[in-house]
Motif scaffolding. Sequence first.
Motif, short mmCIF file in Angstrom:
data_model
loop_
_atom_site.label_atom_id
_atom_site.label_comp_id
_atom_site.label_asym_id
_atom_site.label_seq_id
_atom_site.Cartn_x
_atom_site.Cartn_y
_atom_site.Cartn_z
N GLY A 69 0.79 -1.22 0.00
CA GLY A 69 0.00 0.00 0.00
C GLY A 69 0.82 1.26 0.00
O GLY A 69 0.29 2.33 0.27
N GLU A 70 2.10 1.15 -0.30
CA GLU A 70 2.95 2.34 -0.27
C GLU A 70 2.47 3.39 -1.25
O GLU A 70 2.53 4.57 -0.97
N ASN A 71 2.01 2.95 -2.41
CA ASN A 71 1.59 3.91 -3.42
C ASN A 71 0.08 3.99 -3.57
O ASN A 71 -0.41 4.68 -4.47
N GLU A 72 -0.67 3.32 -2.70
CA GLU A 72 -2.13 3.35 -2.81
C GLU A 72 -2.66 4.77 -2.68
O GLU A 72 -3.57 5.16 -3.40
N ASP A 73 -2.11 5.52 -1.74
CA ASP A 73 -2.58 6.89 -1.56
C ASP A 73 -2.28 7.75 -2.78
O ASP A 73 -3.09 8.59 -3.18
N ILE A 74 -1.14 7.53 -3.40
CA ILE A 74 -0.78 8.28 -4.60
C ILE A 74 -1.70 7.88 -5.75
O ILE A 74 -2.19 8.75 -6.49
N GLU A 75 -1.95 6.58 -5.89
CA GLU A 75 -2.84 6.12 -6.97
C GLU A 75 -4.24 6.66 -6.79
O GLU A 75 -4.90 7.04 -7.77
N PHE A 76 -4.71 6.75 -5.56
CA PHE A 76 -6.03 7.33 -5.30
C PHE A 76 -6.04 8.81 -5.72
O PHE A 76 -6.97 9.28 -6.35
N SER A 77 -4.96 9.52 -5.38
CA SER A 77 -4.87 10.94 -5.74
C SER A 77 -4.75 11.12 -7.25
O SER A 77 -5.29 12.08 -7.81
#
Length: 143
Positions: A69-77
């Motif tokens: 989930g390291e990039n999950e927040d970035i992918e959501f953004s």
Amino acid sequence: EDDEDDEEDEKKEKKHVPIAPHNKGEDEEDDPKKAIREAVIRTHHDLTQNLMMQQAISQQFKRWESELGENEDIEFSEKAIANETQSKAMGDMIGDMWKELRMMGRPFFEERLAEEKDVLEKREPQLRKAYENARDALKAMGD
């Protein structure tokens, strides 16, 4: 100008309010106990804060190790930006920039956190000893 002078005079008068004298009596006997109780509370708080900070840093390292989930927040953004700008390319570009910033900044951040954790770990025994001393002093006084 007269109004300003009046306001300043009022402020000065408020600052010089006399304080009621302390009534001596039974409270005098409790002062040493009160000071020790406050020391117990303060030292316990300091120790707890130190341990919580160490735990937070350890959790951050574990998150990095798992990389889930390291990039999950970035992918959501990225998706939100693409929807707002109606340009998938814009969302992808900004997302890629954020991922690169994270990748480049992480080693420096890890180093800083490692240094902070070392400081916290070195200070922990002193904080623990201060808490134990204060607690023992309170027990010796009969509380």
